[in-house]
Scaffold this motif. Structure first.
Motif, short mmCIF file in Angstrom:
data_model
loop_
_atom_site.label_atom_id
_atom_site.label_comp_id
_atom_site.label_asym_id
_atom_site.label_seq_id
_atom_site.Cartn_x
_atom_site.Cartn_y
_atom_site.Cartn_z
N LYS A 114 0.82 -1.21 0.00
CA LYS A 114 0.00 0.00 0.00
C LYS A 114 0.86 1.26 0.00
O LYS A 114 1.87 1.35 0.69
N TYR A 116 2.78 2.68 -2.20
CA TYR A 116 4.00 2.85 -2.99
C TYR A 116 3.80 2.53 -4.47
O TYR A 116 4.69 2.73 -5.27
N ASN A 117 2.62 2.02 -4.81
CA ASN A 117 2.23 1.99 -6.22
C ASN A 117 1.71 3.39 -6.51
O ASN A 117 0.59 3.73 -6.13
N LEU A 118 2.52 4.20 -7.14
CA LEU A 118 2.29 5.65 -7.17
C LEU A 118 0.90 6.00 -7.68
O LEU A 118 0.27 6.93 -7.21
N ASP A 119 0.43 5.28 -8.65
CA ASP A 119 -0.94 5.44 -9.12
C ASP A 119 -1.22 4.22 -9.97
O ASP A 119 -0.58 4.03 -11.01
N SER A 120 -2.14 3.38 -9.53
CA SER A 120 -2.37 2.12 -10.23
C SER A 120 -2.81 2.33 -11.67
O SER A 120 -2.74 1.41 -12.49
N ASN A 121 -3.25 3.53 -11.99
CA ASN A 121 -3.66 3.82 -13.36
C ASN A 121 -2.62 4.62 -14.15
O ASN A 121 -2.84 4.94 -15.31
N LEU A 122 -1.50 4.94 -13.47
CA LEU A 122 -0.49 5.77 -14.11
C LEU A 122 0.56 4.92 -14.79
O LEU A 122 1.10 3.98 -14.20
N ARG A 124 3.78 6.18 -16.94
CA ARG A 124 4.42 7.41 -17.40
C ARG A 124 4.93 7.32 -18.84
O ARG A 124 5.25 8.34 -19.45
N GLU A 246 5.64 1.79 -10.49
CA GLU A 246 4.46 1.80 -11.34
C GLU A 246 4.38 0.49 -12.11
O GLU A 246 5.41 -0.15 -12.37
N SER A 346 6.74 -4.33 -13.94
CA SER A 346 6.71 -3.10 -13.15
C SER A 346 8.11 -2.52 -13.10
O SER A 346 9.09 -3.20 -13.41
#
Length: 350
Positions: A114, A116-122, A124, A246, A346
């Protein structure tokens, strides 16, 4: 001169007789054992080269049988035509495939750490122009890959995969290539879901490293091939940090290429099977499924002279495996990628 010719002819005749006898169904087991001593010699040379020690003659006989079966399988495989890769006996030569798999493949997909996955939909690199991407990439040539390491008989592939990706992004961001500590992850990342030599998940390694504000060096916290107590003193000397990680969109080799063009990427593959165990070089196109069980690192990509697109993958089986510790795996195989390489990639963010 006549004497020499006679001796040569006698040797040729004797050799022909031995070959004929060996092929004969009536040849005795004892004589066959004498004639086939070369396999025993191969095993003895292999034992000496790899420093293998057996408990007793019973174990040695058991391991010889496995070695012989592996050797014969490899010989038969390499004789087939139209292979894009070859196999060879290596330091796993006296292991069954089940033994090899149990001791060396330790990827376990666990719940994401929890925060530290900067944005599960991101992602870059979503807008990265693949048309402008270099036709090949080798992060080794860019100085972003440390030497090949060996995990030993420990299911710590997840730690080696994550560390290789973090070493790469640290070099890209700072210009310094530093060999980081897999042992710190083995000993200290339990709170993030890892199980040391019993397996783990690269994202958990990234999550721990972000929470820990970095990893120390391999020299400061060397690898011992087994899980130990967390060394808080060594752990405090952090030299490389990340802010999180990510995910690459799954089942999408184009997305994986976008990421790999910009940094080394942690991936999981299905590494079960003797063809992976004894891979020696070429473009791997072998039969494998999508039961992800081994963590490795994509450190580049390219196209062979024969026109086969491939991923350049760093493994943690030592330099005696594959192409100096690397494998080139067929690229553009399908949504999941060969052996599931595009299913769950990842990368760390620094």
């Amino acid at each position: 001169m006549a004497s020499k010719l006679a001796t040569s002819n006698l040797f040729s005749v004797a050799l022909a007789v031995v070959i004929a006898l060996f092929a004969s169904p009536v040849m005795s087991r004892e004589l066959k054992e004498v004639v086939s001593m070369s396999m025993v010699d191969r095993h003895e040379e292999w034992i000496s080269r790899h420093g293998r020690v057996y408990a007793d003659d019973v174990e040695k006989a058991h391991r010889f049988k496995i070695f012989q079966e592996n050797f014969e399988m490899i010989e038969a495989f390499n004789k087939a035509e139209n292979r894009s890769y070859k196999l060879a006996i290596n330091h796993f030569g006296d292991l069954t495939n089940d033994e090899f798999h149990a001791a060396h493949n330790g990827y376990i997909p666990l719940p994401k750490p929890k925060g530290y996955n900067l944005d599960s939909n991101l992602f870059r690199y979503e807008d990265y122009d693949l048309d402008a991407a270099p036709p090949s990439m080798d992060w080794r040539a860019m100085g972003a890959v440390t030497g090949v390491k060996y995990q030993g008989k420990c299911g710590s592939c997840w730690a080696f995969s994550a560390v290789a990706a973090m070493e790469g992004i640290h070099k890209i961001r700072t210009g310094a290539l530093i060999s980081l500590s897999e042992q710190e992850l083995l000993d200290c990342a339990n709170g993030f879901g890892s199980h040391g030599c019993s397996g783990g998940y690269m994202d958990d390694a990234f999550g721990f490293t972000a929470a820990n504000h970095g990893l120390t060096t391999e020299a400061n916290y060397p690898y011992i091939g087994m899980q130990g107590m967390c060394n808080a003193n060594a752990e405090s000397s952090r030299v490389a940090s990340i802010v999180g990680y990510e995910d690459v969109p799954p089942y999408n080799e184009a997305a994986l290429l976008s990421a790999a063009a910009n940094q080394p990427v942690s991936v999981a593959i299905d590494a079960r099977g003797p063809e992976f165990q004894f891979y020696a070089g070429g473009i791997f196109t072998g039969s494998c499924g999508t039961d992800l069980n081994h963590g490795v690192t994509v450190v580049g990509y390219g196209t062979s002279p024969e026109g086969i697109n491939y991923w350049l993958v760093k493994n943690s089986y030592g330099v005696g495996w594959g192409e100096g510790g690397y494998i080139r795996m067929r690229r553009d195989y399908g949504p999941a990628g060969l052996c599931g390489i595009a299913m769950n990639p990842s990368y760390p963010v620094a």
